[in-house]
Design an enzyme around this catalytic site. Structure first.
Site, PDB file in Angstrom:
ATOM      1  N   GLY A  31       0.807  -1.213   0.000  1.00 37.36           N
ATOM      2  CA  GLY A  31       0.000   0.000   0.000  1.00 37.36           C
ATOM      3  C   GLY A  31       0.839   1.262   0.000  1.00 37.36           C
ATOM      4  O   GLY A  31       2.046   1.210  -0.260  1.00 37.36           O
ATOM      5  N   LEU A  33       0.528   3.593  -2.275  1.00 39.83           N
ATOM      6  CA  LEU A  33       0.955   3.410  -3.660  1.00 39.83           C
ATOM      7  C   LEU A  33       1.490   4.700  -4.281  1.00 39.83           C
ATOM      8  O   LEU A  33       1.000   5.787  -4.001  1.00 39.83           O
ATOM      9  CB  LEU A  33      -0.224   2.886  -4.493  1.00 39.83           C
ATOM     10  N   HIS A  34       2.516   4.520  -5.120  1.00 44.41           N
ATOM     11  CA  HIS A  34       3.097   5.641  -5.857  1.00 44.41           C
ATOM     12  C   HIS A  34       3.361   5.180  -7.282  1.00 44.41           C
ATOM     13  O   HIS A  34       3.011   4.035  -7.635  1.00 44.41           O
ATOM     14  CB  HIS A  34       4.378   6.127  -5.155  1.00 44.41           C
ATOM     15  N   HIS A  37       4.825   1.622  -7.876  1.00 41.17           N
ATOM     16  CA  HIS A  37       3.832   0.534  -7.838  1.00 41.17           C
ATOM     17  C   HIS A  37       2.982   0.561  -9.115  1.00 41.17           C
ATOM     18  O   HIS A  37       2.718  -0.484  -9.717  1.00 41.17           O
ATOM     19  CB  HIS A  37       2.882   0.717  -6.659  1.00 41.17           C
ATOM     20  N   GLN A 148      12.620  -3.683  -9.531  1.00 39.38           N
ATOM     21  CA  GLN A 148      14.077  -3.795  -9.314  1.00 39.38           C
ATOM     22  C   GLN A 148      14.510  -2.995  -8.089  1.00 39.38           C
ATOM     23  O   GLN A 148      15.570  -3.235  -7.516  1.00 39.38           O
ATOM     24  CB  GLN A 148      14.824  -3.299 -10.552  1.00 39.38           C
ATOM     25  N   LYS A 149      13.685  -2.058  -7.655  1.00 40.82           N
ATOM     26  CA  LYS A 149      13.955  -1.290  -6.443  1.00 40.82           C
ATOM     27  C   LYS A 149      14.327  -2.228  -5.292  1.00 40.82           C
ATOM     28  O   LYS A 149      15.232  -1.969  -4.521  1.00 40.82           O
ATOM     29  CB  LYS A 149      12.702  -0.473  -6.093  1.00 40.82           C
ATOM     30  N   ASP A 150      13.603  -3.360  -5.202  1.00 43.60           N
ATOM     31  CA  ASP A 150      13.903  -4.382  -4.190  1.00 43.60           C
ATOM     32  C   ASP A 150      14.496  -5.590  -4.923  1.00 43.60           C
ATOM     33  O   ASP A 150      13.885  -6.666  -4.974  1.00 43.60           O
ATOM     34  CB  ASP A 150      12.622  -4.770  -3.449  1.00 43.60           C
ATOM     35  N   GLN A 153      15.005  -8.935  -3.126  1.00 46.62           N
ATOM     36  CA  GLN A 153      13.707  -9.569  -2.893  1.00 46.62           C
ATOM     37  C   GLN A 153      13.213 -10.271  -4.161  1.00 46.62           C
ATOM     38  O   GLN A 153      12.773 -11.425  -4.116  1.00 46.62           O
ATOM     39  CB  GLN A 153      12.698  -8.493  -2.466  1.00 46.62           C
ATOM     40  N   ARG A 187       8.442   5.120   1.859  1.00 44.24           N
ATOM     41  CA  ARG A 187       9.148   5.662   3.018  1.00 44.24           C
ATOM     42  C   ARG A 187       9.668   7.083   2.785  1.00 44.24           C
ATOM     43  O   ARG A 187      10.081   7.741   3.731  1.00 44.24           O
ATOM     44  CB  ARG A 187      10.309   4.744   3.416  1.00 44.24           C
TER      45      ARG A 187
END
Ligand code: AMP
Length: 283
Positions: A31, A33-34, A37, A148-150, A153, A187
């Site tokens: 959630g 969202l930006h 996302h 790709q930000k994470d 993960q 964040r």
């Protein structure tokens, strides 16, 4: 757009979509969202005929003292964005629906999770693998989209799919940035205006690393030192890690070889931000 937190209902709706031969695309999120996302949602919409987004703030991936409680929540705005994007189903489960009080089974990846963020956030990727495994079992998507930000993960989740025989394809999409190149993150809303400016040093350091490699530098230590210099020129920042690793197995390199991942985690004040670039090195 159907909005539901009910697992049985969600399964039923998706089963019906599959009966109608729909290709199911899935974007799991927490959630707030930006545009990052939404880039995943847009791609899912382009490639799939039935798009599911989940919003679930997963407690098992937050350690004690991390930001679970203060993580931004904007359900009304999120729903509006998703409705406008034309998705078919928003899965928004309550914590009790996802985790029974005495739940005791977790999914753990044992190799790629060891370094980078995994070293500093013990149990984080176990929580991620567990919740994403559960979401895959509920949604049974054909394609799942991650950023790709994470990167760590996404790579771990590819391994999860391979090793536990999930029948789906994972796609990793590029990092969406602000105009001034700060990577979008839920964040970022924690940052004061001064911290927001200091946070630009993350991408500046990655850009400098890229430029050094382009000019022929192949010694990771020299590149990391230069990146440290750029980031530490800002007051009130603390580097958690800067690593240069093989982009496929996340092993540290003593000499730059293609393709490399340069990844970092830095505290700007109390806010922990991550960013990375992947560089395809010739020669
Ligand atoms: P989160 O809500 O933080 O769990 O993120 C949900 C998905 O959005 C993950 O696959 C993230 O990698 C992805 N994502 C987050 N920020 C960005 C960004 N700036 N660009 C592209 N994807 C992103």
């Amino acid at each position: 757009m159907i909005v539901s937190g009910n697992i049985s209902k969600v399964r039923k709706v998706i089963k019906e979509a599959k009966r109608r031969n729909k290709l199911v695309g899935f974007v799991p999120t927490m959630g707030a969202l930006h545009a990052g996302h939404m880039s995943l949602v847009k791609r899912a919409k382009k490639e799939c005929s039935f798009v599911v987004v989940s919003i679930f703030l997963n407690p098992t991936q937050f350690g004690p003292g991390q930001d679970l409680r203060r993580y931004p929540k904007c359900f009304a705005k999120d729903t509006h964005l998703l409705r406008r994007a034309g998705i078919d189903l928003l899965f928004y489960p309550r914590q009790e629906a996802m985790y029974q009080r005495n739940h005791s089974v977790y999914v753990q990846e044992d190799s790629l999770s060891k370094g980078l963020c995994g070293k500093f956030r013990p149990g984080h990727f176990r929580g991620v693998c567990t919740v994403v495994g559960k979401l895959f079992n509920i949604v049974e998507p054909d394609i799942a989209y991650f950023g790709q930000k994470d990167y760590q993960q996404a790579l771990i989740l590819k391994r999860l799919v391979r090793d536990l025989n999930f029948s789906l394809k994972i796609k990793i999409l590029p990092i969406i940035r602000e105009k001034d190149k700060l990577a979008l993150s839920s964040r970022n809303s924690y940052l004061s205006p001064g911290e927001r400016t200091d946070a630009l040093s993350l991408y500046s350091s990655l850009r400098e690393a890229k430029s050094l490699i382009k000019k022929g530098e192949r010694n990771p230590r020299k590149i990391i030192n230069e990146m440290k210099r750029i980031i530490l020129s800002k007051k009130g920042v603390k580097i958690e890690y800067i690593k240069i690793v093989d982009a496929q197995n996340l092993k540290e390199l003593d000499k730059i070889r293609a393709p490399v991942l340069i990844a970092l985690a830095v505290y700007i004040g109390k806010t922990r931000l991550i960013d990375n670039v992947i560089i395809n090195v010739k020669g």
